[in-house]
Scaffold this motif. Structure first.
Motif, PDB file in Angstrom:
ATOM      1  N   LEU A   5      33.751  79.527 -12.803  1.00 19.17           N
ATOM      2  CA  LEU A   5      33.313  80.838 -12.317  1.00 19.17           C
ATOM      3  C   LEU A   5      32.473  81.576 -13.358  1.00 19.17           C
ATOM      4  O   LEU A   5      31.501  82.251 -13.015  1.00 19.17           O
ATOM      5  N   ILE A   6      32.841  81.434 -14.621  1.00 12.45           N
ATOM      6  CA  ILE A   6      32.053  82.054 -15.688  1.00 12.45           C
ATOM      7  C   ILE A   6      30.660  81.452 -15.718  1.00 12.45           C
ATOM      8  O   ILE A   6      29.650  82.159 -15.805  1.00 12.45           O
ATOM      9  N   PHE A   7      30.586  80.132 -15.620  1.00  9.05           N
ATOM     10  CA  PHE A   7      29.300  79.441 -15.686  1.00  9.05           C
ATOM     11  C   PHE A   7      28.431  79.779 -14.472  1.00  9.05           C
ATOM     12  O   PHE A   7      27.219  79.982 -14.604  1.00  9.05           O
ATOM     13  N   VAL A   8      29.028  79.864 -13.293  1.00 14.42           N
ATOM     14  CA  VAL A   8      28.259  80.248 -12.101  1.00 14.42           C
ATOM     15  C   VAL A   8      27.717  81.663 -12.267  1.00 14.42           C
ATOM     16  O   VAL A   8      26.550  81.934 -11.976  1.00 14.42           O
ATOM     17  N   SER A  27      24.408  75.565  -3.724  1.00 13.24           N
ATOM     18  CA  SER A  27      25.145  74.332  -3.450  1.00 13.24           C
ATOM     19  C   SER A  27      26.339  74.180  -4.398  1.00 13.24           C
ATOM     20  O   SER A  27      27.431  73.784  -3.979  1.00 13.24           O
ATOM     21  N   ILE A  28      26.129  74.503  -5.661  1.00 12.62           N
ATOM     22  CA  ILE A  28      27.223  74.453  -6.646  1.00 12.62           C
ATOM     23  C   ILE A  28      28.321  75.429  -6.245  1.00 12.62           C
ATOM     24  O   ILE A  28      29.505  75.088  -6.241  1.00 12.62           O
ATOM     25  N   LYS A  29      27.935  76.645  -5.891  1.00 13.17           N
ATOM     26  CA  LYS A  29      28.911  77.664  -5.503  1.00 13.17           C
ATOM     27  C   LYS A  29      29.710  77.209  -4.283  1.00 13.17           C
ATOM     28  O   LYS A  29      30.931  77.370  -4.232  1.00 13.17           O
ATOM     29  N   GLN A  30      29.015  76.627  -3.312  1.00 17.28           N
ATOM     30  CA  GLN A  30      29.708  76.160  -2.111  1.00 17.28           C
ATOM     31  C   GLN A  30      30.669  75.022  -2.444  1.00 17.28           C
ATOM     32  O   GLN A  30      31.776  74.965  -1.913  1.00 17.28           O
ATOM     33  N   SER A  31      30.256  74.132  -3.343  1.00 15.17           N
ATOM     34  CA  SER A  31      31.127  73.017  -3.692  1.00 15.17           C
ATOM     35  C   SER A  31      32.377  73.485  -4.430  1.00 15.17           C
ATOM     36  O   SER A  31      33.419  72.849  -4.365  1.00 15.17           O
ATOM     37  N   LEU A  32      32.277  74.609  -5.108  1.00 18.47           N
ATOM     38  CA  LEU A  32      33.443  75.169  -5.797  1.00 18.47           C
ATOM     39  C   LEU A  32      34.336  75.951  -4.843  1.00 18.47           C
ATOM     40  O   LEU A  32      35.463  76.285  -5.178  1.00 18.47           O
ATOM     41  N   GLY A  33      33.785  76.282  -3.669  1.00 20.26           N
ATOM     42  CA  GLY A  33      34.566  77.038  -2.699  1.00 20.26           C
ATOM     43  C   GLY A  33      34.701  78.505  -3.041  1.00 20.26           C
ATOM     44  O   GLY A  33      35.603  79.183  -2.580  1.00 20.26           O
ATOM     45  N   PRO A 144      15.008  71.473 -11.237  1.00 18.09           N
ATOM     46  CA  PRO A 144      16.120  72.032 -10.466  1.00 18.09           C
ATOM     47  C   PRO A 144      17.078  71.001  -9.867  1.00 18.09           C
ATOM     48  O   PRO A 144      18.281  71.253  -9.802  1.00 18.09           O
ATOM     49  N   ASN A 145      16.569  69.850  -9.477  1.00 20.04           N
ATOM     50  CA  ASN A 145      17.486  68.880  -8.877  1.00 20.04           C
ATOM     51  C   ASN A 145      18.447  68.269  -9.905  1.00 20.04           C
ATOM     52  O   ASN A 145      19.353  67.533  -9.548  1.00 20.04           O
ATOM     53  N   LEU A 146      18.281  68.608 -11.189  1.00 18.05           N
ATOM     54  CA  LEU A 146      19.216  68.162 -12.225  1.00 18.05           C
ATOM     55  C   LEU A 146      20.313  69.186 -12.498  1.00 18.05           C
ATOM     56  O   LEU A 146      21.224  68.922 -13.281  1.00 18.05           O
ATOM     57  N   LEU A 147      20.234  70.353 -11.861  1.00 19.97           N
ATOM     58  CA  LEU A 147      21.180  71.422 -12.155  1.00 19.97           C
ATOM     59  C   LEU A 147      22.624  70.992 -11.892  1.00 19.97           C
ATOM     60  O   LEU A 147      23.501  71.240 -12.710  1.00 19.97           O
ATOM     61  N   GLN A 148      22.872  70.325 -10.767  1.00 19.93           N
ATOM     62  CA  GLN A 148      24.247  69.906 -10.449  1.00 19.93           C
ATOM     63  C   GLN A 148      24.789  68.963 -11.513  1.00 19.93           C
ATOM     64  O   GLN A 148      25.902  69.134 -11.993  1.00 19.93           O
ATOM     65  N   SER A 149      24.002  67.983 -11.897  1.00 22.19           N
ATOM     66  CA  SER A 149      24.434  67.021 -12.906  1.00 22.19           C
ATOM     67  C   SER A 149      24.680  67.700 -14.243  1.00 22.19           C
ATOM     68  O   SER A 149      25.684  67.453 -14.918  1.00 22.19           O
ATOM     69  N   CYS A 150      23.765  68.570 -14.623  1.00 16.56           N
ATOM     70  CA  CYS A 150      23.886  69.280 -15.890  1.00 16.56           C
ATOM     71  C   CYS A 150      25.070  70.254 -15.849  1.00 16.56           C
ATOM     72  O   CYS A 150      25.766  70.420 -16.853  1.00 16.56           O
TER      73      CYS A 150
END
Length: 171
Positions: A5-8, A27-33, A144-150
């Protein structure tokens, strides 16, 4: 304290207007719920229980996570303005992710290489977290498409190496 949550919250503060970056962040936020409340008119902090295999964990104060993320983002912005976040370090990390050779140790080494030139008196723990998250953000802004991996790699680095720093900030 919830590092995700801090990182988001940190990433939400980035000045990127890139549509792809914002889509990856959503997408990251949604995956975290979670959907962190960023409306400044919201005065009541929401808290949640984290369910894990070990049962319910302590309550996480989302508002506190957001404030810490914002504070780290401001520090990261200052480091960027001062030229402490070297473009060649970001480019090297992008290359490593693209070639699938980025390891947590390599990422940690990149962070440490930028910590060497901090002015005396800087809070090492906060600086370390700000630089770690800023590097990940810069990689995500570059590609941007590397954001999830990073994001995942960065969380692993923080949770394995700097989690005590996150705990300290929550006090």
């Amino acid at each position: 304290m919830n590092t995700e949550l801090i990182f988001v919250a940190f990433l939400e503060c980035q000045k990127s207007v890139d549509v792809e970056f914002k889509a990856e962040l959503r997408s990251i936020k949604q995956s975290l719920g979670h959907d962190l409340e960023t409306d400044s008119h919201e005065s009541v902090a929401r808290s949640i229980y984290l369910e894990t295999d070990g049962g319910p964990q302590p309550v996480v104060d989302e508002e506190l996570c957001r404030r810490i993320g914002v504070q780290l983002a401001e520090m990261g912005d200052r480091f960027q303005q001062e030229g402490r976040i070297k473009p060649e370090v970001v480019e090297s990390l992008v290359h490593d992710i693209l070639s699938e050779t980025l390891t947590e140790d390599r990422f940690k080494d990149a962070v440490n290489s930028l910590l060497v030139n901090l002015p005396p008196g800087m809070d090492l723990e906060k600086s370390t977290l700000a630089i770690t998250m800023t590097l990940a953000s810069k990689v995500g802004c570059s590609v941007p498409n590397l954001l999830q991996s990073c994001f995942t790699t960065t969380l692993n680095v923080i949770n394995r190496n700097y989690f005590a720093y996150v705990q300290q900030l929550s006090r």
